[in-house]
Scaffold this motif. Sequence first.
Motif, PDB file in Angstrom:
ATOM      1  N   ASN A  68      46.336  35.669  45.712  1.00  0.00           N
ATOM      2  CA  ASN A  68      47.386  36.114  45.698  1.00  0.00           C
ATOM      3  C   ASN A  68      48.056  34.743  44.795  1.00  0.00           C
ATOM      4  N   LYS A  69      49.029  34.915  44.491  1.00  0.00           N
ATOM      5  CA  LYS A  69      50.139  33.555  43.542  1.00  0.00           C
ATOM      6  C   LYS A  69      49.652  32.865  44.371  1.00  0.00           C
ATOM      7  N   LEU A  94      48.019  39.759  39.099  1.00  0.00           N
ATOM      8  CA  LEU A  94      47.876  38.218  38.735  1.00  0.00           C
ATOM      9  C   LEU A  94      47.095  37.758  37.401  1.00  0.00           C
ATOM     10  N   GLY A  97      49.091  37.761  34.481  1.00  0.00           N
ATOM     11  CA  GLY A  97      50.911  36.736  35.242  1.00  0.00           C
ATOM     12  C   GLY A  97      49.737  35.301  34.480  1.00  0.00           C
TER      13      GLY A  97
END
Length: 160
Positions: A68-69, A94, A97
């Motif tokens: 995850n982030k 992700l 990103g």
Amino acid sequence: MKKKIPLSVLETLEKYVELKGENLEVIEPDKFLVKVVDKDANSDFYFNIETYKMENGLKLLIDWKPGNKESVANIRKWIEGKQLDAFFNNWVTLLRGYDTVNSFFDDPILESFTEEYYAEFEIVDEDAETKPLNSKQILMLDEHLEFIENNIEKFKTEDH
């Protein structure tokens, strides 16, 4: 191997067979059902569909990195087959990103050259990653490469 897996599982995974992405690549899965990796050579990010079980419907064991982030560690868990697209799309988000966020680790000059070369040498054949060239294209390519091989000496300079 194909006929050792239930058709419902193969149908669920079918869209991942010829999956294409700017920042991801489907590779030989080895012992898994599907293996997708980040195209960045310096990355160890991946999304694996490891195995399945038929238990009150289709269940898939997936493993992905980054989780995850907030963490670059992997996460491994069983999900329902119908949840696969949501988990995969989150992973792709992700990757995007990481590709779009500005950081001190970025080299703007290198990125500029990368974009320039990609635009110059992009292959526009939509089936290029999944289907071979036809015989006429292969012969033309071979002829061109042979021409280069036979004439490259003419274009050498003292520096190169």
